[in-house]
Motif scaffolding. Structure first.
Motif, short mmCIF file in Angstrom:
data_model
loop_
_atom_site.label_atom_id
_atom_site.label_comp_id
_atom_site.label_asym_id
_atom_site.label_seq_id
_atom_site.Cartn_x
_atom_site.Cartn_y
_atom_site.Cartn_z
N GLN A 1 34.69 12.12 25.90
CA GLN A 1 34.97 12.94 24.52
C GLN A 1 35.57 13.72 24.43
N GLU A 2 36.07 14.47 25.16
CA GLU A 2 37.11 15.64 25.67
C GLU A 2 37.99 15.38 24.81
N LEU A 3 38.22 14.30 26.16
CA LEU A 3 40.06 12.78 25.33
C LEU A 3 40.19 13.45 24.15
N ARG A 4 38.87 12.03 24.22
CA ARG A 4 38.94 11.62 22.21
C ARG A 4 39.42 12.40 21.36
N SER A 5 38.18 13.59 21.59
CA SER A 5 38.92 14.98 20.57
C SER A 5 40.14 15.45 20.25
N LEU A 6 41.07 15.62 21.73
CA LEU A 6 42.37 16.33 21.58
C LEU A 6 43.36 15.31 21.36
N LEU A 7 43.33 14.32 21.34
CA LEU A 7 44.19 12.47 20.23
C LEU A 7 43.72 12.56 18.90
N LEU B 1 48.13 -2.97 26.18
CA LEU B 1 46.79 -2.77 24.58
C LEU B 1 47.61 -2.54 23.15
N ALA B 2 48.61 -2.95 23.06
CA ALA B 2 49.53 -3.99 22.09
C ALA B 2 49.11 -2.67 21.00
N LEU B 3 49.85 -1.57 21.33
CA LEU B 3 49.61 -0.57 20.33
C LEU B 3 51.67 -0.30 20.45
N GLU B 4 51.87 -1.76 19.21
CA GLU B 4 53.11 -1.23 19.49
C GLU B 4 53.70 -0.99 17.39
N PRO B 5 54.67 -0.91 17.02
CA PRO B 5 55.53 -0.08 18.17
C PRO B 5 55.47 1.02 17.99
N LEU B 6 56.40 1.87 19.33
CA LEU B 6 55.88 3.17 19.46
C LEU B 6 56.80 3.95 18.68
N SER B 7 56.77 3.84 17.47
CA SER B 7 57.78 3.78 16.65
C SER B 7 56.78 4.22 15.11
N ARG B 8 55.79 3.72 15.26
CA ARG B 8 54.69 3.65 13.81
C ARG B 8 54.15 5.02 14.76
N PRO B 9 53.44 5.95 12.75
CA PRO B 9 52.87 7.46 13.01
C PRO B 9 51.79 7.34 13.27
N SER C 1 48.40 6.55 12.08
CA SER C 1 48.31 4.21 12.06
C SER C 1 47.34 4.33 12.59
N LEU C 2 46.90 4.96 13.83
CA LEU C 2 45.80 4.03 14.65
C LEU C 2 44.28 4.74 13.57
N SER C 3 44.20 2.88 14.02
CA SER C 3 42.17 3.12 14.01
C SER C 3 41.23 3.99 14.83
N LYS C 4 40.73 3.80 14.38
CA LYS C 4 38.65 4.83 15.08
C LYS C 4 39.40 3.19 16.39
N GLN C 5 39.32 2.40 16.36
CA GLN C 5 38.92 1.55 17.73
C GLN C 5 40.45 1.18 18.58
N GLU C 6 41.20 1.22 17.79
CA GLU C 6 42.61 1.55 18.88
C GLU C 6 42.30 2.94 19.67
N ILE C 7 41.99 3.84 18.97
CA ILE C 7 41.60 4.92 20.02
C ILE C 7 40.75 4.83 20.62
N ASP C 8 39.19 4.57 20.44
CA ASP C 8 38.73 4.36 21.51
C ASP C 8 39.14 3.28 22.46
N ARG C 9 40.39 2.38 21.97
CA ARG C 9 40.68 1.79 23.27
C ARG C 9 41.46 2.17 24.22
N LEU C 10 42.70 3.12 23.59
CA LEU C 10 43.11 4.22 24.10
C LEU C 10 42.38 4.32 25.39
N VAL C 11 41.52 5.93 25.16
CA VAL C 11 40.45 6.66 25.36
C VAL C 11 39.87 5.91 26.68
#
Length: 412
Positions: free
Chosen positions: A272-278, A310-318, A321-331
């Motif tokens: 949760q701490e890492l998720r909050s930071l992101l 995680l298919a979080l591409e392109p890295l140039s995207r803002p 644009s990350l969805s809640k699900q994408e942040i969860d997968r990244l964390v």
């Protein structure tokens, strides 16, 4: 009756010989060593400084098929036994981090020099380039045959010829057939303290990167253990002390079971701490490219590899644009990056042998329960220790116990 043959001139063998001479000064003691000199493996220990023992000699730092039996044996092996032994032959010790004890001079070569001097003082005979290929007994006398046909006779034999790890340093597994000849059996052998091979496509571009993280080992869904420290990523898998420690639990070949290592790249922070930071970074810099989200937190190439996986591409995207699900997968990946285990590197890269002669087949003084007058000590037994001086401690102490018992035996 006063002749002792020691098969193997490594740490356990030399400790056995010296202790036997101390207990029974009239004993005729001979070390038979396969290589052209004794103690070669000692020179490679502790990065050339020789980590002799550890102040925390506890069962949890060892691996065996018989933990209760090992606990009983270790109870008679405090670290002071190793310290006192070396002090008795002129080597003094000093303690560093995590209880690790080294020679005061910090030289593995000096440790060997002191041992060699003790062998000379006690008039212990060493015969090098002497590969033992057979052992037999008749009328309470042992016959030990070497590869060149020479036969040595003894009233007691101490088998300390090591395991299979690091064959270039003298241990090639040749001791096990000798133990079997004397009625013993042994647990399946496997390399320990060895880098681990893993399947993860990201590894190809991450060779040489080091990260401090928590490495957690699973067999199926069962968590076996975890290690905190610096992991090194390689083209084939994982190295570094945490990986080497985990290898000691791979006693079932990966082909027969499913092992997985998960790396927590942020062990000091909760999920949760890492998720909050992101989330905070996304809110603070919504238009920043995604590749900046983890800037200053992890190695760039690791960040790129994880985002790609995680298919979080392109890295140039803002970042916004990350969805809640994408942040969860990244964390989830940052807190548990998955590396399926496919095996380990070979015996050549292993520091110690897992498996070996079963502990229930030896008495408390390391006498064989299968053959009177035979003693076994060191790496040939089913004991593998963690990094930190535990394996050398086992070698010294088991060797000393076997040597003392053999010396008493031949004196009667």
């Amino acid at each position: 009756m006063n002749r002792i043959i020691i098969i193997g001139g490594g740490a356990a063998g030399m400790a056995a010989a010296i202790r036997a001479a101390q207990v029974n000064p009239t004993a005729q003691i001979t070390i038979l060593e396969r290589l052209d000199r004794v103690g070669k493996k000692i020179l490679a220990t502790g990065n050339g400084r020789c980590n002799l023992t550890n102040e925390m000699i506890l069962p949890e730092h060892y691996h065996t098929q018989e933990p209760e039996r090992l606990e009983n044996l270790l109870s008679a092996m405090p670290y002071t036994r190793t310290v006192d032994f070396f002090q008795s032959i002129g080597l003094y010790c000093t303690t560093e981090d995590m209880g690790r004890m080294y020679p005061y001079c910090k030289q593995a070569s000096m440790t060997l020099d002191v041992l060699l001097l003790a062998l000379k003082r006690y008039k212990i005979r060493t015969v090098c380039s002497s590969h033992v290929v057979d052992i037999s007994t008749r009328n309470h006398t042992f016959s030990v045959k070497t590869e060149d046909g020479t036969i040595y006779h003894a009233d007691a034999v101490i088998l300390t010829a090591g395991g299979r790890a690091a064959p270039k340093q003298g241990t090639n597994g040749s001791a096990y057939p000798l133990a079997v000849k004397m009625g013993h059996s042994y647990a399946r052998l496997y390399p320990c303290l060895v880098p681990i091979q893993c399947k993860n496509n990201a590894l190809k571009g991450l060779k040489g990167i080091r990260m401090t993280c928590q490495a957690v080992l699973y067999r199926g869904k069962q968590q076996l253990t975890e290690e905190l420290g610096e992991i090194q990523l390689t083209e084939y898998g994982l190295s570094g002390i945490p990986a080497l420690q985990l290898s000691c639990l791979l006693h079932i070949p990966p082909k027969e079971t499913q092992y997985t290592i998960r790396l927590d790249l942020f062990p000091d922070w909760s999920y949760q701490e890492l998720r909050s930071l992101l989330q905070q970074r996304v809110r603070q810099y919504p238009d920043a490219p995604l590749e900046y989200l983890l800037l200053g937190l992890i190695h760039k190439r690791v960040m790129y590899a994880i985002c790609k996986a995680l298919a979080l591409e392109p890295l140039s995207r803002p970042a916004s644009s990350l969805s809640k699900q994408e942040i969860d997968r990244l964390v989830s990946t940052l807190k548990g990056w998955k590396f399926p285990v496919t095996g380990t590197l070979s015996w050549e890269q292993a520091q110690v042998t897992g498996g070996g002669v079963f502990l229930h087949e030896i008495a408390d003084d390391f006498a064989s329960r299968r053959q009177r007058g035979l003693y076994l000590a060191g790496e040939i037994l089913d004991v593998a220790g963690d990094c930190g001086g535990y394996n050398l401690h086992w070698a010294w102490c088991s060797g000393m116990a076997a040597g003392a018992a053999a010396a008493e035996y031949v004196s009667h």
